[in-house]
Design a protein around this motif. Structure first.
Motif, mmCIF file in Angstrom:
data_model
loop_
_atom_site.group_PDB
_atom_site.id
_atom_site.type_symbol
_atom_site.label_atom_id
_atom_site.label_comp_id
_atom_site.label_asym_id
_atom_site.label_seq_id
_atom_site.Cartn_x
_atom_site.Cartn_y
_atom_site.Cartn_z
ATOM 1 N N GLY A 17 3.262 9.086 10.510
ATOM 2 C CA GLY A 17 1.790 9.385 10.673
ATOM 3 C C GLY A 17 1.232 8.311 11.171
ATOM 4 N N ILE A 18 0.045 8.070 10.614
ATOM 5 C CA ILE A 18 -0.914 7.028 11.010
ATOM 6 C C ILE A 18 -0.377 5.485 10.637
ATOM 7 N N GLY A 19 0.386 5.652 9.427
ATOM 8 C CA GLY A 19 0.932 4.310 9.058
ATOM 9 C C GLY A 19 1.967 3.601 10.022
ATOM 10 N N ALA A 36 5.375 -0.500 2.543
ATOM 11 C CA ALA A 36 5.721 -0.255 1.210
ATOM 12 C C ALA A 36 5.809 1.505 1.095
ATOM 13 N N GLU A 37 7.130 1.877 1.342
ATOM 14 C CA GLU A 37 7.108 3.465 1.426
ATOM 15 C C GLU A 37 7.916 3.917 0.149
ATOM 16 N N ILE A 38 7.876 5.131 0.256
ATOM 17 C CA ILE A 38 8.862 6.049 -0.834
ATOM 18 C C ILE A 38 10.026 6.556 0.022
ATOM 19 N N ASP A 63 6.843 3.336 -4.761
ATOM 20 C CA ASP A 63 5.991 4.451 -5.000
ATOM 21 C C ASP A 63 4.845 3.748 -5.360
ATOM 22 N N VAL A 64 3.834 3.886 -4.487
ATOM 23 C CA VAL A 64 2.617 3.069 -4.540
ATOM 24 C C VAL A 64 1.779 3.706 -5.687
ATOM 25 N N SER A 65 1.965 4.510 -6.447
ATOM 26 C CA SER A 65 1.528 4.714 -7.845
ATOM 27 C C SER A 65 2.028 4.035 -8.924
ATOM 28 N N ASN A 89 -4.084 0.020 3.006
ATOM 29 C CA ASN A 89 -4.033 0.840 1.913
ATOM 30 C C ASN A 89 -4.045 2.245 2.711
ATOM 31 N N ASN A 90 -2.800 2.868 3.109
ATOM 32 C CA ASN A 90 -2.695 3.956 3.866
ATOM 33 C C ASN A 90 -2.165 5.234 3.110
ATOM 34 N N ALA A 91 -1.299 4.883 2.235
ATOM 35 C CA ALA A 91 -0.393 6.199 1.764
ATOM 36 C C ALA A 91 -1.197 7.108 0.827
ATOM 37 N N ALA A 157 -8.804 17.221 -6.104
ATOM 38 C CA ALA A 157 -8.434 15.977 -6.527
ATOM 39 C C ALA A 157 -8.170 15.055 -5.301
ATOM 40 N N TYR A 158 -8.020 15.519 -4.102
ATOM 41 C CA TYR A 158 -7.867 14.566 -2.876
ATOM 42 C C TYR A 158 -9.465 14.161 -2.696
ATOM 43 N N THR A 159 -10.424 15.034 -2.651
ATOM 44 C CA THR A 159 -11.765 14.512 -2.377
ATOM 45 C C THR A 159 -12.220 13.538 -3.140
ATOM 46 N N THR A 161 -10.505 11.367 -4.832
ATOM 47 C CA THR A 161 -9.756 9.947 -4.409
ATOM 48 C C THR A 161 -10.482 9.407 -3.443
ATOM 49 N N LYS A 162 -10.783 10.086 -2.349
ATOM 50 C CA LYS A 162 -11.411 9.679 -1.157
ATOM 51 C C LYS A 162 -12.626 9.245 -1.338
ATOM 52 N N GLY A 163 -13.191 10.060 -2.248
ATOM 53 C CA GLY A 163 -14.876 9.427 -2.275
ATOM 54 C C GLY A 163 -14.886 7.961 -3.146
ATOM 55 N N ALA A 190 -8.894 15.297 11.110
ATOM 56 C CA ALA A 190 -8.074 16.131 11.915
ATOM 57 C C ALA A 190 -7.259 15.289 13.025
ATOM 58 N N ILE A 191 -6.366 14.310 12.350
ATOM 59 C CA ILE A 191 -5.552 13.668 13.118
ATOM 60 C C ILE A 191 -3.871 14.248 13.136
ATOM 61 N N MET A 192 -3.433 14.546 13.973
ATOM 62 C CA MET A 192 -2.351 15.540 14.216
ATOM 63 C C MET A 192 -1.078 14.559 13.639
ATOM 64 N N THR A 193 -0.618 14.913 12.371
ATOM 65 C CA THR A 193 0.306 14.182 11.627
ATOM 66 C C THR A 193 0.985 15.050 10.559
ATOM 67 N N PRO A 194 2.180 14.496 10.300
ATOM 68 C CA PRO A 194 2.944 15.516 9.148
ATOM 69 C C PRO A 194 2.001 16.140 8.353
HETATM 70 N N1 LIG Z 1 -3.944 13.213 9.226
HETATM 71 C C1 LIG Z 1 -5.308 13.584 8.965
HETATM 72 O O1 LIG Z 1 -6.003 14.427 9.729
HETATM 73 C C2 LIG Z 1 -5.913 12.846 8.041
HETATM 74 C C3 LIG Z 1 -7.345 13.116 7.792
HETATM 75 C C4 LIG Z 1 -7.993 12.457 6.620
HETATM 76 C C5 LIG Z 1 -7.498 11.344 5.997
HETATM 77 N N2 LIG Z 1 -6.282 10.950 6.300
HETATM 78 C C6 LIG Z 1 -5.470 9.962 5.551
HETATM 79 O O2 LIG Z 1 -4.761 9.001 6.386
HETATM 80 C C7 LIG Z 1 -3.808 8.313 5.663
HETATM 81 C C8 LIG Z 1 -2.499 8.580 6.428
HETATM 82 O O3 LIG Z 1 -2.189 10.144 6.822
HETATM 83 P P1 LIG Z 1 -1.178 10.730 7.593
HETATM 84 O O4 LIG Z 1 -1.867 11.929 8.105
HETATM 85 O O5 LIG Z 1 -0.549 9.664 8.384
HETATM 86 O O6 LIG Z 1 -0.040 11.107 6.163
HETATM 87 P P2 LIG Z 1 1.313 11.407 6.349
HETATM 88 O O7 LIG Z 1 1.602 12.392 5.168
HETATM 89 O O8 LIG Z 1 1.732 11.938 7.808
HETATM 90 O O9 LIG Z 1 1.888 10.284 5.911
HETATM 91 C C9 LIG Z 1 1.908 9.450 4.765
HETATM 92 C C10 LIG Z 1 2.634 8.492 4.414
HETATM 93 O O10 LIG Z 1 2.737 7.956 2.976
HETATM 94 C C11 LIG Z 1 3.927 8.125 2.329
HETATM 95 N N3 LIG Z 1 3.805 8.202 1.095
HETATM 96 C C12 LIG Z 1 3.498 9.523 0.365
HETATM 97 N N4 LIG Z 1 3.607 9.263 -0.925
HETATM 98 C C13 LIG Z 1 3.724 8.067 -1.304
HETATM 99 C C14 LIG Z 1 3.978 7.271 -2.487
HETATM 100 N N5 LIG Z 1 3.957 7.733 -3.492
HETATM 101 N N6 LIG Z 1 4.799 5.954 -2.364
HETATM 102 C C15 LIG Z 1 4.564 5.481 -0.974
HETATM 103 N N7 LIG Z 1 4.356 6.052 0.103
HETATM 104 C C16 LIG Z 1 4.055 7.313 -0.029
HETATM 105 C C17 LIG Z 1 4.541 9.326 3.029
HETATM 106 O O11 LIG Z 1 6.125 9.147 2.853
HETATM 107 C C18 LIG Z 1 4.265 9.148 4.337
HETATM 108 O O12 LIG Z 1 5.167 8.320 5.247
HETATM 109 C C19 LIG Z 1 -3.777 9.252 4.328
HETATM 110 O O13 LIG Z 1 -4.438 8.113 3.398
HETATM 111 C C20 LIG Z 1 -4.774 10.406 4.678
HETATM 112 O O14 LIG Z 1 -5.139 10.723 3.244
HETATM 113 C C21 LIG Z 1 -5.446 11.577 7.033
#
Ligand SMILES: NC(=O)c1ccc[n+]([C@@H]2O[C@H](COP(=O)([O-])OP(=O)(O)OC[C@H]3O[C@@H](n4cnc5c(N)ncnc54)[C@H](O)[C@@H]3O)[C@@H](O)[C@H]2O)c1
Length: 262
Positions: A17-19, A36-38, A63-65, A89-91, A157-159, A161-163, A190-194
């Protein structure tokens, strides 16, 4: 080219995705990129691509947590590179079906989502900022969402964390600005990612045509590359006077209050 030359940039969750898009961009601009990826398999593919293109990158499984994992990432970065210039901080996770209305989320799921999406930001800042201070300053890029600034039902829960990430960005900006550390936040939608594909499963009542017509002024999804370009700007010295900003990167979705004219 070379907008991040010589900088050490850590991206959480850069395996997809975005990262991953940001990792490619940062490396192409001369940064040493650490993911830093799981999911090391996905991250390995991104690293291989970057190295094949002549860039510098590595993955540290994390694991980022988990505090021990984050501390290990920071110890390795300090030992190998002696500095940290960019912390992205993207995960995060978005878990439809497990996240939901607050009265329906299990305590375990609540803790897990808070852990991955918010505790991670605390941990990476807790253990990363001292290294950044030693490096003479740096750029922290946090990731919120439209869900961090407007009410979105069905993922409480998601909202939450983001707030919290939005507010934490502001206090960090004030606290660490005097050390030359800028903290800003990207709030995508609305970013087209997994993650996006998972959030609108084909068996749900999600009506894509209606969503694009009613909600999105640009009438399309965004791309990971479009967000990565903003992250690159925030990581680079081009954004040197930006501190505490929340950048909505959503094609206008969040400010679209009028759904009657389509
Ligand atoms: N895609 C969207 O439309 C959108 C909208 C709003 C916010 N975001 C935010 O943008 C960021 C990136 O989103 P994305 O769409 O690329 O997501 P994604 O799910 O495509 O990618 C997330 C990545 O984080 C990794 N990850 C998940 N849990 C983890 C953990 N415990 N430890 C380490 N790595 C872990 C995953 O393996 C994955 O590679 C996120 O913070 C998401 O909340 C995305």
């Amino acid at each position: 080219m070379n907008r991040l030359q010589g900088k050490v940039a850590l991206i959480t969750g850069g395996g997809g995705g975005i990262g991953a898009a940001a990792a490619r961009k940062f490396a192409a601009e001369g940064a040493i990129v650490i993911l830093a990826e799981i999911d090391v398999e996905n991250a390995g593919g991104v690293i291989a691509e970057i190295i094949a293109a002549g860039g510098a990158a590595e993955c540290i499984q994390c694991d980022v947590s988990k505090s021990a994992d984050v501390q290990n990432v920071m110890a390795q970065i300090e030992r190998r590179y002696g500095r940290l210039d960019v912390l992205y901080n993207n995960a995060s996770v978005y878990l439809p079906g497990r996240d939901g209305k607050i009265t329906e989320i299990s305590e375990d799921d609540w803790e897990m989502i808070i852990g991955i999406n918010l505790r991670s930001v605390y941990l990476f800042c807790r253990y990363g900022i001292p290294l950044m201070q030693q490096s003479g300053g740096g750029s922290i890029i946090n990731t919120a969402s439209s869900a961090g600034v407007i009410g979105i039902p069905g993922c409480d829960a998601y909202t939450a964390t983001k707030g919290a990430t939005v507010q934490l960005t502001k206090s960090l900006a004030v606290e660490y600005g005097p050390y030359g550390i800028r903290t800003n936040c990207i709030a995508p939608a609305a970013i087209m990612t997994p993650m996006m594909r998972k959030s609108n499963p084909s068996d749900s009542s999600f009506d894509e045509e209606r969503f694009l017509k009613l909600r999105t002024p640009l009438r399309r999804y965004g791309t990971s590359e479009e967000i990565a370009k903003i992250a690159l700007f925030l990581a680079s010295d081009e954004s040197s006077y930006l501190n505490g900003s929340i950048i909505s990167a959503d094609g206008g979705i969040t400010i679209n209050g009028d759904l009657s004219k389509v």
